[in-house]
Design an enzyme around this catalytic site. Structure first.
Site, mmCIF file in Angstrom:
data_model
loop_
_atom_site.group_PDB
_atom_site.id
_atom_site.type_symbol
_atom_site.label_atom_id
_atom_site.label_comp_id
_atom_site.label_asym_id
_atom_site.label_seq_id
_atom_site.Cartn_x
_atom_site.Cartn_y
_atom_site.Cartn_z
ATOM 1 C CD1 TRP A 26 17.904 32.219 -8.185
ATOM 2 C CD2 TRP A 26 16.279 32.293 -6.687
ATOM 3 N NE1 TRP A 26 16.882 31.203 -8.416
ATOM 4 C CE2 TRP A 26 15.856 31.398 -7.657
ATOM 5 C CE3 TRP A 26 15.417 32.862 -5.752
ATOM 6 C CZ2 TRP A 26 14.823 30.530 -7.342
ATOM 7 C CZ3 TRP A 26 14.273 32.113 -5.586
ATOM 8 C CH2 TRP A 26 14.067 31.212 -6.319
ATOM 9 C CB VAL A 81 21.603 36.907 -2.512
ATOM 10 C CG1 VAL A 81 20.794 37.531 -1.364
ATOM 11 C CG2 VAL A 81 22.476 37.940 -2.997
ATOM 12 C CB ILE A 83 16.132 36.094 1.058
ATOM 13 C CG1 ILE A 83 17.071 37.064 0.463
ATOM 14 C CG2 ILE A 83 14.934 36.657 2.012
ATOM 15 C CD1 ILE A 83 16.958 38.322 0.099
ATOM 16 C CB THR A 87 10.001 26.006 2.229
ATOM 17 O OG1 THR A 87 10.983 26.496 1.403
ATOM 18 C CG2 THR A 87 8.686 26.819 1.615
ATOM 19 C CG HIS A 89 14.173 25.511 -1.476
ATOM 20 N ND1 HIS A 89 13.268 24.448 -1.817
ATOM 21 C CD2 HIS A 89 14.954 25.520 -2.221
ATOM 22 C CE1 HIS A 89 13.511 23.972 -2.766
ATOM 23 N NE2 HIS A 89 14.796 24.805 -3.097
HETATM 24 C C1 DLZ Z 1 14.846 27.368 -5.173
HETATM 25 C C2 DLZ Z 1 15.776 28.619 -4.677
HETATM 26 C C3 DLZ Z 1 15.218 29.464 -3.598
HETATM 27 C C4 DLZ Z 1 13.620 29.058 -2.962
HETATM 28 N N1 DLZ Z 1 15.686 30.467 -3.046
HETATM 29 C C5 DLZ Z 1 17.008 30.722 -3.565
HETATM 30 C C6 DLZ Z 1 17.551 32.020 -3.391
HETATM 31 O O1 DLZ Z 1 17.115 32.945 -2.088
HETATM 32 N N2 DLZ Z 1 18.906 32.447 -3.741
HETATM 33 C C7 DLZ Z 1 19.400 31.615 -4.461
HETATM 34 O O2 DLZ Z 1 20.538 31.777 -4.797
HETATM 35 N N3 DLZ Z 1 18.833 30.513 -5.072
HETATM 36 C C8 DLZ Z 1 17.626 29.997 -4.710
HETATM 37 N N4 DLZ Z 1 17.109 29.242 -5.199
HETATM 38 C C9 DLZ Z 1 17.301 28.456 -6.102
HETATM 39 C C10 DLZ Z 1 18.406 27.553 -6.126
HETATM 40 O O3 DLZ Z 1 19.754 27.863 -5.661
HETATM 41 C C11 DLZ Z 1 18.761 26.512 -7.464
HETATM 42 O O4 DLZ Z 1 19.160 27.401 -8.412
HETATM 43 C C12 DLZ Z 1 17.414 25.588 -7.786
HETATM 44 O O5 DLZ Z 1 17.028 25.120 -6.759
HETATM 45 C C13 DLZ Z 1 17.704 24.875 -8.945
HETATM 46 O O6 DLZ Z 1 18.778 23.842 -8.815
#
Ligand code: DLZ
Length: 163
Positions: A26, A81, A83, A87, A89
């Protein structure tokens, strides 16, 4: 937390260390900076042929770091990373990744380079990514800290710390 008081990252000889990097996917631009910083640190410390494994998100870092730690690497560098969005999350993924990586380090006695950025917005993350114009290079810092810790652990295991 600020960068004040961080170790200087001066390279030392790690040519006989086996090191793996696990990197989330991500936030591609920030991740490219973190990965470059980590690989640069490994090169400057003379680490040969580091293994690089990509995972989808930061949530997946611990399980893969765990598998790598079991394979006898001297250090595992975890890069990601996260961010903050609108939510909860952010909290769930950040604490799962952080707690999981800490558990891997303690369960296996393998230092984990903690190159996980948890930021309010992309600008904060870019500022720490070691890119042109960034204030900090967290990929380099996390890698250098893990190598220093691996060297300390090696000394303790060889009882060299006793003098
Ligand atoms: C779902 C998600 C969200 C909303 N944001 C990030 C993020 O900012 N950085 C990151 O590395 N991963 C994010 N993920 C994905 C989760 O880490 C994970 O890959 C998913 O929930 C699938 O298991």
């Amino acid at each position: 937390m600020s960068g004040e008081g961080s170790p200087d990252g001066r390279p030392f000889d790690c040519h006989d260390f086996r090191v793996a990097v696990v990197a989330a996917s991500w936030h591609e631009k920030v991740m490219a900076g973190l990965l470059d910083g980590a690989l640069d640190a490994l090169k400057r410390h003379q680490v040969e042929s580091p293994v690089v494994v990509r995972v989808p998100g930061s949530f997946e870092l611990p399980v893969v770091a765990d598998a790598l730690a079991r394979q006898g690497f001297d250090a595992v560098i975890a890069l990601g990373v996260i961010i903050r969005g609108g939510t909860p999350h952010f909290e769930f993924v950040s604490s799962a990744a952080t707690d999981g990586l800490n558990r891997v380090a303690l369960d296996h006695g393998v230092p984990i380079g903690f190159g996980l950025l948890t930021c309010d917005d992309e600008a904060q993350a870019l500022d720490r990514a070691g890119l042109e114009g960034s204030q900090e290079d967290k990929g380099y810092e996390a890698t250098s800290a893990a190598l220093l810790t691996a060297a300390t652990l090696r000394k303790i295991r060889r009882r060299e710390h006793l003098g």
